[in-house]
Design an enzyme around this catalytic site. Structure first.
Site, short mmCIF file in Angstrom:
data_model
loop_
_atom_site.label_atom_id
_atom_site.label_comp_id
_atom_site.label_asym_id
_atom_site.label_seq_id
_atom_site.Cartn_x
_atom_site.Cartn_y
_atom_site.Cartn_z
NE ARG A 1 -2.16 0.84 4.22
CZ ARG A 1 -1.41 -0.24 4.08
NH1 ARG A 1 -1.77 -1.39 4.62
NH2 ARG A 1 -0.26 -0.18 3.42
CB ILE B 1 -5.43 -8.29 5.94
CG1 ILE B 1 -6.16 -8.86 4.74
CG2 ILE B 1 -5.50 -9.29 7.09
CD1 ILE B 1 -5.89 -8.23 3.45
CD GLU C 1 -2.83 0.36 11.46
OE1 GLU C 1 -1.64 0.37 11.06
OE2 GLU C 1 -3.72 -0.29 10.90
N GLY D 1 0.83 -1.20 0.00
CA GLY D 1 0.00 0.00 0.00
C GLY D 1 0.87 1.25 0.00
N GLY E 1 -7.00 -8.79 -5.87
CA GLY E 1 -5.63 -8.58 -6.33
C GLY E 1 -4.77 -9.73 -5.83
CG HIS F 1 -0.55 -2.78 9.86
ND1 HIS F 1 -0.96 -1.59 9.31
CD2 HIS F 1 -0.19 -3.56 8.80
CE1 HIS F 1 -0.85 -1.64 7.99
NE2 HIS F 1 -0.38 -2.83 7.66
N GLY G 1 0.54 -8.07 9.30
CA GLY G 1 0.23 -8.94 8.16
C GLY G 1 1.46 -9.46 7.44
CB SER G 2 3.97 -7.97 5.40
OG SER G 2 4.37 -6.77 6.05
O1 LIG Z 1 2.42 -4.03 2.53
C1 LIG Z 1 1.53 -3.39 3.10
O2 LIG Z 1 0.98 -2.40 2.56
C2 LIG Z 1 1.10 -3.78 4.43
O3 LIG Z 1 0.34 -3.10 5.06
C3 LIG Z 1 1.56 -5.07 4.98
O4 LIG Z 1 0.75 -5.56 6.01
#
Ligand SMILES: O=C(O)C(=O)CO
Length: 265
Positions: free
Chosen positions: A182, A180, A211, A22, A100, A230, A232-233
């Site tokens: 925003r 997951i 956040e 993002g 996506g 946050h 996720g990655s």
């Molecule tokens: O890669 C992104 O934009 C993230 O927010 C990963 O969680």
């Protein structure tokens, strides 16, 4: 001195690369006006983020937060057959908003859970949707038919606050929403009302607004929600892959070559 440095830096800046898929946090029109390139890291984090989406879906559907509180508070009712009943993923209808790279990774994982149907919405029907066996439907159909809704669309003017009171009123009472993407995709006050009033069953959020979330937030008082900060990655391999891609993008841009994952400004 500092101001002078910033001025010189501003004049020389050629490229900005964000270690994220993002890029809503970046003033893209300013970069465009100044002729500064932008790169991001889509794709390399999709599997880790999709894993987080499934983690949240499973934890929310099986009342993880509530169960944990019962253990901590000594209110665990053993041998009570009707106690703490959740929702099944197998046999469910799943709706994905934004098919996506992350949306597709979520869909692939869900197939392993024997879901009955995968629906998706977005700007247009996608060939990848057909390959996965997902059906392109209207937002209204996705809302009313889905047992689980996954938000995997980027934050744009169009998606900002798209999950509002009306959105939640069209969901099933047993429905679960997972975000997951925003935090701003969701009108958080409306979500809190929907969860508190039992308008929907549960939510799983990796992203919130703001956040970090205020520690006094009403979200933390609800038991039918699962929250992660946050992450996720946030795995070693994924963050290394994101860092490597970012470095490659910067080096390419400075050499005057096309970046591997440029953002079209
Ligand atoms: O890669 C992104 O934009 C993230 O927010 C990963 O969680």
């Amino acid at each position: 001195m500092c101001r002078q440095y910033q001025r010189v830096q501003g004049q020389q800046l050629k490229v900005v690369c964000t270690m994220s898929a993002g890029y809503n946090q970046i003033d893209t029109s300013l970069l465009k006006t100044k002729g500064i390139l932008l790169g991001n890291t889509p794709g390399v984090s999709s599997d880790a983020v999709a894993d987080t989406a499934l983690l949240l879906a499973m934890a929310a559907s099986r009342r993880y937060t509530e169960g944990r509180r019962h253990i901590e508070e000594g209110t665990w009712e053993t041998f009570e057959i009707q106690w703490m009943l959740g929702q099944d993923i197998s046999g469910s209808t799943v709706g994905i908003i934004g098919l996506g790279s992350i949306g597709q990774a979520i869909a692939k994982r869900l197939k392993g859970f024997d879901v009955a149907k995968i629906l998706y919405t977005g700007h247009r029907e996608k060939p990848e949707g057909k390959e996965i066996g997902a059906l392109f439907v209207s937002q209204e159909t996705l809302n009313t038919e889905s047992d689980f809704i996954f938000l995997a669309a980027p934050l744009t003017n169009e998606t900002n606050q798209m999950c509002n009171a009306e959105f939640f009123s069209k969901m099933k009472k047993t429905g679960i929403i997972v975000n997951i993407s925003r935090g701003k995709l969701i009108d958080q006050a409306a979500l809190i009302r929907a969860l508190r009033d039992g308008e929907i069953f549960a939510a799983g959020l990796d992203v919130m607004d703001p956040e970090p979330l205020n520690k006094d937030s009403e979200l933390l008082k609800l038991s039918n929600i699962v929250l992660t900060p946050h992450i996720g990655s946030a795995t070693n391999n994924t963050r290394n892959a994101m860092a490597e891609l970012t470095a490659k993008n910067i080096l390419r841009a400075l050499r005057g070559e096309e970046m591997i994952t440029p953002v079209k400004l």
